[in-house]
Design a protein around this motif. Structure first.
Motif, PDB file in Angstrom:
ATOM      1  N   ALA A 122     -44.340  22.140 -46.584  1.00 55.18           N
ATOM      2  CA  ALA A 122     -43.408  21.867 -47.683  1.00 55.18           C
ATOM      3  C   ALA A 122     -44.079  22.178 -49.022  1.00 55.18           C
ATOM      4  N   THR A 123     -43.318  22.786 -49.927  1.00 57.81           N
ATOM      5  CA  THR A 123     -43.854  23.114 -51.250  1.00 57.81           C
ATOM      6  C   THR A 123     -42.801  22.797 -52.316  1.00 57.81           C
ATOM      7  N   THR A 124     -43.277  22.670 -53.555  1.00 56.25           N
ATOM      8  CA  THR A 124     -42.312  22.525 -54.658  1.00 56.25           C
ATOM      9  C   THR A 124     -42.565  23.647 -55.665  1.00 56.25           C
ATOM     10  N   PRO A 125     -41.492  24.152 -56.291  1.00 52.51           N
ATOM     11  CA  PRO A 125     -41.682  25.252 -57.237  1.00 52.51           C
ATOM     12  C   PRO A 125     -42.089  24.767 -58.633  1.00 52.51           C
ATOM     13  N   LYS A 126     -42.863  25.606 -59.318  1.00 52.71           N
ATOM     14  CA  LYS A 126     -43.179  25.373 -60.729  1.00 52.71           C
ATOM     15  C   LYS A 126     -42.918  26.713 -61.412  1.00 52.71           C
ATOM     16  N   TYR A 127     -42.104  26.728 -62.438  1.00 48.63           N
ATOM     17  CA  TYR A 127     -41.692  27.983 -63.066  1.00 48.63           C
ATOM     18  C   TYR A 127     -42.594  28.281 -64.251  1.00 48.63           C
ATOM     19  N   VAL A 128     -43.194  29.474 -64.232  1.00 48.04           N
ATOM     20  CA  VAL A 128     -44.212  29.819 -65.223  1.00 48.04           C
ATOM     21  C   VAL A 128     -43.969  31.248 -65.708  1.00 48.04           C
ATOM     22  N   ASP A 129     -44.183  31.470 -67.002  1.00 49.68           N
ATOM     23  CA  ASP A 129     -44.197  32.837 -67.524  1.00 49.68           C
ATOM     24  C   ASP A 129     -45.635  33.336 -67.401  1.00 49.68           C
ATOM     25  N   PHE A 130     -45.885  34.204 -66.433  1.00 46.76           N
ATOM     26  CA  PHE A 130     -47.262  34.661 -66.191  1.00 46.76           C
ATOM     27  C   PHE A 130     -47.798  35.487 -67.375  1.00 46.76           C
ATOM     28  N   GLN A 131     -46.897  36.008 -68.209  1.00 53.44           N
ATOM     29  CA  GLN A 131     -47.346  36.795 -69.373  1.00 53.44           C
ATOM     30  C   GLN A 131     -48.068  35.905 -70.381  1.00 53.44           C
ATOM     31  N   SER A 132     -47.547  34.692 -70.577  1.00 57.60           N
ATOM     32  CA  SER A 132     -48.175  33.778 -71.547  1.00 57.60           C
ATOM     33  C   SER A 132     -49.009  32.713 -70.832  1.00 57.60           C
ATOM     34  N   GLY A 133     -48.711  32.477 -69.569  1.00 51.88           N
ATOM     35  CA  GLY A 133     -49.378  31.414 -68.817  1.00 51.88           C
ATOM     36  C   GLY A 133     -48.701  30.065 -69.000  1.00 51.88           C
ATOM     37  N   LYS A 134     -47.608  30.026 -69.789  1.00 47.71           N
ATOM     38  CA  LYS A 134     -46.969  28.734 -70.081  1.00 47.71           C
ATOM     39  C   LYS A 134     -45.943  28.346 -69.028  1.00 47.71           C
ATOM     40  N   GLU A 135     -45.920  27.054 -68.710  1.00 47.29           N
ATOM     41  CA  GLU A 135     -44.867  26.557 -67.832  1.00 47.29           C
ATOM     42  C   GLU A 135     -43.538  26.621 -68.575  1.00 47.29           C
ATOM     43  N   LEU A 136     -42.477  26.996 -67.868  1.00 48.02           N
ATOM     44  CA  LEU A 136     -41.172  27.143 -68.519  1.00 48.02           C
ATOM     45  C   LEU A 136     -40.413  25.827 -68.439  1.00 48.02           C
ATOM     46  N   ASN A 137     -40.816  24.894 -69.309  1.00 48.61           N
ATOM     47  CA  ASN A 137     -40.095  23.623 -69.340  1.00 48.61           C
ATOM     48  C   ASN A 137     -38.674  23.921 -69.807  1.00 48.61           C
ATOM     49  N   GLY A 138     -37.736  23.313 -69.194  1.00 47.47           N
ATOM     50  CA  GLY A 138     -36.342  23.545 -69.599  1.00 47.47           C
ATOM     51  C   GLY A 138     -35.660  24.616 -68.783  1.00 47.47           C
ATOM     52  N   TYR A 139     -36.415  25.324 -67.935  1.00 41.07           N
ATOM     53  CA  TYR A 139     -35.766  26.341 -67.081  1.00 41.07           C
ATOM     54  C   TYR A 139     -34.992  25.647 -65.957  1.00 41.07           C
ATOM     55  N   VAL A 140     -33.745  26.017 -65.810  1.00 40.95           N
ATOM     56  CA  VAL A 140     -32.934  25.487 -64.702  1.00 40.95           C
ATOM     57  C   VAL A 140     -32.470  26.684 -63.876  1.00 40.95           C
ATOM     58  N   PRO A 141     -32.836  26.733 -62.595  1.00 40.68           N
ATOM     59  CA  PRO A 141     -32.451  27.904 -61.785  1.00 40.68           C
ATOM     60  C   PRO A 141     -30.935  28.073 -61.770  1.00 40.68           C
ATOM     61  N   PRO A 142     -30.458  29.327 -61.660  1.00 40.60           N
ATOM     62  CA  PRO A 142     -29.019  29.546 -61.621  1.00 40.60           C
ATOM     63  C   PRO A 142     -28.377  28.859 -60.417  1.00 40.60           C
ATOM     64  N   ASP A 143     -27.128  28.498 -60.586  1.00 45.81           N
ATOM     65  CA  ASP A 143     -26.414  27.750 -59.548  1.00 45.81           C
ATOM     66  C   ASP A 143     -26.470  28.481 -58.199  1.00 45.81           C
ATOM     67  N   PHE A 144     -26.942  27.783 -57.175  1.00 44.49           N
ATOM     68  CA  PHE A 144     -27.164  28.398 -55.865  1.00 44.49           C
ATOM     69  C   PHE A 144     -25.853  28.899 -55.258  1.00 44.49           C
ATOM     70  N   GLY A 145     -24.829  28.050 -55.323  1.00 42.50           N
ATOM     71  CA  GLY A 145     -23.535  28.426 -54.739  1.00 42.50           C
ATOM     72  C   GLY A 145     -22.975  29.682 -55.387  1.00 42.50           C
ATOM     73  N   ALA A 146     -23.144  29.774 -56.709  1.00 43.51           N
ATOM     74  CA  ALA A 146     -22.629  30.959 -57.419  1.00 43.51           C
ATOM     75  C   ALA A 146     -23.404  32.206 -57.001  1.00 43.51           C
ATOM     76  N   GLN A 147     -24.703  32.034 -56.735  1.00 45.64           N
ATOM     77  CA  GLN A 147     -25.497  33.193 -56.297  1.00 45.64           C
ATOM     78  C   GLN A 147     -25.027  33.687 -54.929  1.00 45.64           C
ATOM     79  N   ILE A 148     -24.845  32.741 -54.012  1.00 49.00           N
ATOM     80  CA  ILE A 148     -24.418  33.133 -52.656  1.00 49.00           C
ATOM     81  C   ILE A 148     -22.996  33.710 -52.717  1.00 49.00           C
ATOM     82  N   GLY A 149     -22.151  33.090 -53.536  1.00 55.21           N
ATOM     83  CA  GLY A 149     -20.796  33.622 -53.724  1.00 55.21           C
ATOM     84  C   GLY A 149     -20.847  35.064 -54.210  1.00 55.21           C
ATOM     85  N   GLY A 150     -21.787  35.344 -55.101  1.00 59.03           N
ATOM     86  CA  GLY A 150     -21.950  36.712 -55.613  1.00 59.03           C
ATOM     87  C   GLY A 150     -22.344  37.669 -54.493  1.00 59.03           C
TER      88      GLY A 150
END
Ligand SMILES: Cc1cc2nc3c(=O)[nH]c(=O)nc-3n(C[C@H](O)[C@H](O)[C@H](O)COP(=O)(O)OP(=O)(O)OC[C@H]3O[C@@H](n4cnc5c(N)ncnc54)[C@H](O)[C@@H]3O)c2cc1C
Length: 492
Positions: A122-150
């Motif tokens: 089991a793992t948990t994701p951490k979203y990071v901009d590798f260009q700056s090295g900063k964690e992307l606080n405030g990033y919310v992944p796009p809605d899963f259902g909408a992605q699958i619907g697409g």
């Protein structure tokens, strides 16, 4: 995968020689052992290994399979972790999904398939901009259902227009150059906008690293036809659970180990082709490897390697072949198993552009990049990475390791991960996944590049298969093989 062959230099040596018809039957060459077979297959990945078994066991043809690595399997990368009692760590091909009856091929090897991807804790994701090295606080992944619907909508567009039939498993049914539907030649970003299926793209991108073909250009600019190679209509069905996906218990490599055992002396690993002479009645190859240097004589040659210019150097290309293979532009994809004490066990560090906080529907990265550092769980310090860059010759293990190291340094500087304390990233194994995709432009396609490529089938006793000229999944490649083999046998 595995140790690299020690024979790359010999290819360069062969390039310096100009083969002329009959040369391999004369002079010093005639003193080498000769192996005579119906078919010589070059490349022991998913395509070449499958073809060898089908030709030998189902069609009674004698074969010899030439592979430059020390094991078969190509993009299958199974690591048996010595620090965890040989636990399986898959870092290349993850799974197999049903395409027509292709999964039957696995059944014949007495292997157990289990649903889902290979084992991972089991793992948990951490979203990071590798260009700056900063964690992307405030990033919310796009809605899963909408992605699958697409993805469902994307699939419906393809099938309603009959595009799925034009591309799978190979491009046999693609209309000729000027008649290829312009839709398929659009950049994927424009295709998605035109059909209002852009919500499919983030999931498609993440699951394929943009598709190996994205090494050539920014993701949204990839030609739709090229994109479909790494995100095919049948693979879309997995996402809306119309079909399942499976891994092989004990590691996906088991399949190729069993194939190697069944082929026995008909496999030559750690071996490369040095020269070739191909005519309408047969082929002669000079090959060299751990078992020595040999002449191979066969009625047919099946090319199951990416037809890059580098790979084709030892082959006696004529003007027609040279013109076709001069067109593709390719980058390089690689996967690796890495570790570093600062990488947080049990966490997936996911690379995103900083702009994804404001626009999570656009997670697409510039090249070169590492898509993520993906943990295998809390009980191991191993992580897998997938990496894309170009140009092909320069973006190998060294360059991609450099990109990974810089990403770690930036994350450490920003406090996203603990300080590196001067320690470099350790690459436990690195695997070259080559160019992927055929890499030609929309204009080349309109000008008939694919017609010419498929038109080479059977000429000079040479046949082609593999992910460069078909949909890039194991099971679709096996069905592509069935068509190639059918045509090859008809030409006997
Ligand atoms: C990261 C990644 C993950 C993937 N995951 C999946 C997945 O989960 N499921 C799936 O079905 N597909 C997956 N794919 C697609 C995968 O590429 C195909 O399914 C398939 O493995 C491609 O097979 P191939 O035989 O065409 O090419 P390859 O696997 O590349 O085989 C080519 C073989 O030829 C050998 N070779 C190359 N050049 C020479 C030479 N000059 N002389 C001799 N031998 C040579 C290589 O060593 C290799 O063994 C993935 C691809 C990537 C990049």
């Amino acid at each position: 995968m595995g140790a690299k062959s020690a024979y790359k230099g010999l290819v360069a040596l062969a390039a310096a020689q100009t083969a002329s018809a009959g040369l391999l039957d004369s002079g010093i060459f005639k003193f080498f052992d000769t192996v005579t077979r119906d078919v010589v297959i070059v490349g022991g990945g998913a395509a070449g290994s499958h073809a060898a078994i089908r030709l030998k066991e189902d069609h009674g043809k004698s074969v010899v399979l030439i592979e430059r690595e020390d094991i078969l399997g190509g993009h299958v990368d199974t690591y048996y972790d010595p620090k965890a009692n040989g636990a399986v760590r898959e870092y290349g091909v993850q799974c197999y999904f049903p395409y027509e009856d292709a999964m039957d091929f696995i059944d014949r090897f007495n292997l157990t398939v289990a649903p889902g991807l290979g084992p991972r804790g089991a793992t948990t994701p951490k979203y990071v901009d590798f260009q700056s090295g900063k964690e992307l606080n405030g990033y919310v992944p796009p809605d899963f259902g909408a992605q699958i619907g697409g993805i469902v909508e994307f699939y419906n567009v393809l099938t309603s227009k009959g595009y799925d039939k034009m591309v799978e498993p190979g491009f046999w049914n693609l209309p000729t150059g000027p008649n290829i539907p312009e839709d398929l030649l659009l950049p994927i970003g424009e295709f998605a906008k035109k059909y209002n299926v852009s919500t499919a793209l983030p999931r498609m991108y993440e699951s394929t690293g943009g598709g190996p073909a994205s090494q050539q250009d920014d993701f949204l600019n990839i030609m739709t036809l090229t994109f479909l190679q790494s995100f095919s209509p049948s693979w879309m069905k997995v996402f809306f659970t119309d079909i399942g996906y499976y891994h092989i218990e004990g590691g996906n490599q088991q399949l190729y180990n069993k194939i190697a055992a069944r082929l026995g002396n008909d496999v030559m690993t750690n071996t490369v082709v040095l020269m070739s002479e191909r005519t309408s009645t047969g082929v002669t190859l000079l090959v060299s490897g751990l078992k020595g240097t040999k002449i191979i004589k066969a009625k047919k040659l099946l090319m199951a390697i990416p037809p890059t210019r580098e790979n084709l150097v030892p082959f006696d290309l004529n003007a027609e072949e040279t013109a076709i293979f001069a067109k593709p532009k390719y980058g390089r994809y690689g996967t690796a198993l890495v570790s570093h004490p600062s990488l947080p066990k049990g966490t997936d560090l996911m690379n995103l552009p900083a702009s994804a906080v404001a626009d999570p529907w656009s997670p697409f990265l510039d090249l070169p990049h590492i898509l993520s550092f993906s943990s295998y769980g809390n009980d191991t310090d191993l992580f897998s990475i997938g990496t894309s860059g170009n140009p092909y010759l320069l973006y190998g293990q060294l360059a991609s390791t450099g990109v990974a190291q810089v990403a770690l340094q930036k994350m450490a500087l920003q406090g996203t991960i603990p300080a590196l304390k001067g320690k470099l990233i350790e690459v436990v194994e690195w695997s070259d996944h080559g160019p992927g995709g055929f890499g030609v432009t929309a204009q080349d396609m309109r000008n008939g590049w694919m017609d010419k490529m498929y038109g080479l089938q059977g000429k000079r006793s040479t046949w082609y298969t593999g992910n460069a000229i078909a949909i890039d999944f194991s099971t679709t490649l096996w069905k592509m093989n069935d068509e190639v083999i059918k045509r090859m046998l008809a030409s006997w």
